[in-house]
Design a protein around this motif. Structure first.
Motif, PDB file in Angstrom:
ATOM      1  N   GLN A  32      13.946   6.884   3.541  1.00 41.00           N
ATOM      2  CA  GLN A  32      14.361   5.572   4.405  1.00 41.00           C
ATOM      3  C   GLN A  32      12.816   5.114   4.655  1.00 41.00           C
ATOM      4  OE1 GLN A  32      16.701   4.173   5.670  1.00 41.00           O
ATOM      5  NE2 GLN A  32      17.948   5.679   4.181  1.00 41.00           N
ATOM      6  N   PRO A  33      12.879   3.690   4.233  1.00 38.75           N
ATOM      7  CA  PRO A  33      11.477   2.920   4.625  1.00 38.75           C
ATOM      8  C   PRO A  33      11.317   2.211   5.951  1.00 38.75           C
ATOM      9  CG  PRO A  33      13.261   1.537   3.623  1.00 38.75           C
ATOM     10  CD  PRO A  33      14.135   2.865   3.723  1.00 38.75           C
ATOM     11  N   SER A  34      10.213   2.011   6.240  1.00 39.16           N
ATOM     12  CA  SER A  34       9.945   1.239   7.343  1.00 39.16           C
ATOM     13  C   SER A  34      10.409  -0.419   7.289  1.00 39.16           C
ATOM     14  CB  SER A  34       8.565   1.163   7.900  1.00 39.16           C
ATOM     15  OG  SER A  34       7.691   0.400   7.005  1.00 39.16           O
ATOM     16  N   PHE A  40      13.780  -1.320  -1.732  1.00 36.57           N
ATOM     17  CA  PHE A  40      15.018  -1.504  -2.112  1.00 36.57           C
ATOM     18  C   PHE A  40      16.141  -1.175  -1.348  1.00 36.57           C
ATOM     19  CE2 PHE A  40      13.652  -1.127  -6.843  1.00 36.57           C
ATOM     20  CZ  PHE A  40      12.784  -2.347  -6.754  1.00 36.57           C
ATOM     21  N   GLY A  41      17.159  -1.975  -1.035  1.00 33.36           N
ATOM     22  CA  GLY A  41      18.113  -1.757   0.112  1.00 33.36           C
ATOM     23  C   GLY A  41      17.786  -1.623   1.448  1.00 33.36           C
ATOM     24  N   GLY A  42      18.480  -0.938   2.239  1.00 33.58           N
ATOM     25  CA  GLY A  42      17.893  -0.614   3.454  1.00 33.58           C
ATOM     26  C   GLY A  42      17.841  -1.849   4.383  1.00 33.58           C
ATOM     27  N   GLU A 140      21.799   4.069  -1.907  1.00 32.45           N
ATOM     28  CA  GLU A 140      20.774   4.549  -1.012  1.00 32.45           C
ATOM     29  C   GLU A 140      19.483   3.568  -1.031  1.00 32.45           C
ATOM     30  OE1 GLU A 140      20.936   7.206   0.860  1.00 32.45           O
ATOM     31  OE2 GLU A 140      23.041   8.161  -0.054  1.00 32.45           O
ATOM     32  N   ALA A 141      18.786   3.619   0.171  1.00 35.20           N
ATOM     33  CA  ALA A 141      17.488   2.942   0.197  1.00 35.20           C
ATOM     34  C   ALA A 141      16.617   3.561  -0.526  1.00 35.20           C
ATOM     35  CB  ALA A 141      17.003   2.497   1.773  1.00 35.20           C
ATOM     36  N   GLY A 142      15.548   2.950  -0.975  1.00 35.54           N
ATOM     37  CA  GLY A 142      14.313   3.613  -1.842  1.00 35.54           C
ATOM     38  C   GLY A 142      12.954   2.984  -1.382  1.00 35.54           C
ATOM     39  N   THR A 143      11.977   3.632  -0.975  1.00 37.67           N
ATOM     40  CA  THR A 143      10.704   3.035  -1.200  1.00 37.67           C
ATOM     41  C   THR A 143       9.943   2.977  -2.489  1.00 37.67           C
ATOM     42  OG1 THR A 143       9.707   5.447  -0.916  1.00 37.67           O
ATOM     43  CG2 THR A 143      10.210   4.113   1.144  1.00 37.67           C
ATOM     44  N   LEU A 144       8.984   2.381  -2.610  1.00 39.44           N
ATOM     45  CA  LEU A 144       8.342   1.792  -3.874  1.00 39.44           C
ATOM     46  C   LEU A 144       7.134   2.060  -4.160  1.00 39.44           C
ATOM     47  CD1 LEU A 144       9.837  -1.772  -3.945  1.00 39.44           C
ATOM     48  CD2 LEU A 144      11.226   0.316  -4.515  1.00 39.44           C
ATOM     49  N   GLN A 145       6.791   2.602  -5.298  1.00 38.99           N
ATOM     50  CA  GLN A 145       5.412   2.529  -5.690  1.00 38.99           C
ATOM     51  C   GLN A 145       4.877   1.760  -7.073  1.00 38.99           C
ATOM     52  OE1 GLN A 145       5.195   6.883  -6.701  1.00 38.99           O
ATOM     53  NE2 GLN A 145       4.180   7.271  -4.747  1.00 38.99           N
ATOM     54  N   PHE A 146       4.032   1.175  -7.098  1.00 40.39           N
ATOM     55  CA  PHE A 146       3.517  -0.032  -8.012  1.00 40.39           C
ATOM     56  C   PHE A 146       2.205   0.569  -8.883  1.00 40.39           C
ATOM     57  CE2 PHE A 146       5.074  -1.867  -3.973  1.00 40.39           C
ATOM     58  CZ  PHE A 146       5.874  -2.690  -4.592  1.00 40.39           C
TER      59      PHE A 146
END
Length: 261
Positions: A32-34, A40-42, A140-146
């Motif tokens: 779950q992201p802030s 993505f999503g959320g 589902e929501a997902g956090t990201l890395q670049f």
């Protein structure tokens, strides 16, 4: 990065090397992201002072993705280095895509926030959209890395077949093997900012007017098991922008497309 080419296509090397450009690859993590970080999503970042994005019929759009640019250590040329870019889509059977008007921002929306407000009291309450009535490509929501990489013109890009015609080559019995190696080394699947696009069908710019042929990939969101994201049958979504619009931070003419097998 060295161009990996079948020996039968060695004559293409110099031309392909000149197509090199940086790309931001995106990896997802199911968590779950802030509200203010890339995900993505959320639930989207949004301010009380701004009307929430809706379709013309008043239906609220759902957040597909948001990118916070100060999380990217090596920014791409002409992309913002601060602020936050959001992609919203309708939860209909085509995920907001209008095949007749893929640039009409009714059932999809691209929004850029020049700054990010960290004071939570100024954030808007997001309209509730029942899951059983509306859906997204991802579960589902997902956090990201670049991470920044370099890539070459992909086989899926309409300009590849315009410039490199393997049908004119006498590959004989090796044709299938050569083409398999070519597509493996010049694919562009996955999530990314910039670079060259991936399609399961064909490039929508190929049969468009001259202006749209100048459009470049802004953002791509692929099918992804990590966040249970699926565009139809293992498809992919792309957003394209004219380079001048990107430089001017004008996201009102973005072209939205997705396709699947």
């Amino acid at each position: 990065m060295t161009v990996q080419l079948p020996k039968q296509l060695e004559a293409w090397r110099q031309g392909l090397e000149q197509t090199a450009r940086p790309v931001i690859r995106i990896q997802t993590k199911r968590e779950q992201p802030s509200r203010t970080q890339s995900h993505f999503g959320g639930t989207p970042y949004w301010l009380k002072t701004m009307p929430y994005p809706t379709a013309q019929d008043g239906t609220p759009l759902r957040l597909l993705a948001q990118i916070r640019f100060d999380e990217i250590e090596q920014p791409l040329p002409h992309y913002p280095t601060t602020g936050l870019l959001q992609f919203f889509i309708a939860s209909d059977d085509l995920y907001g895509l209008d095949f007749d008007a893929p640039q009409k921002q009714d059932t999809f929306r691209v929004v850029y926030h020049e700054t990010v407000e960290e004071d939570e009291t100024k954030w808007a309450d997001i309209p509730h959209i029942p899951v059983e009535e509306y859906g997204l490509p991802m579960e589902e929501a997902g956090t990201l890395q670049f991470t920044q990489e370099e890539m070459y013109l992909s086989c899926d890009d309409f300009r590849f077949t315009e410039q490199y015609d393997w049908t004119a080559l006498d590959l004989g019995d090796e044709e299938d093997e050569v083409l398999d190696e070519l597509w493996e080394n010049f694919s562009s699947s996955g999530h990314q900012l910039g670079g060259y696009p991936y399609f399961t069908q064909e490039d929508p710019r190929a049969y468009s007017d001259d202006v749209l042929k100048e459009y470049e990939l802004l953002f791509q969101l692929d099918t992804d098991d990590t966040i249970e994201c699926m565009w139809g049958d293992a498809g992919v979504a792309n957003f394209f922008i004219h380079p001048d619009d990107l430089k001017n931070r004008d996201f009102s003419n973005v072209l939205y497309n997705w396709d699947c097998h």
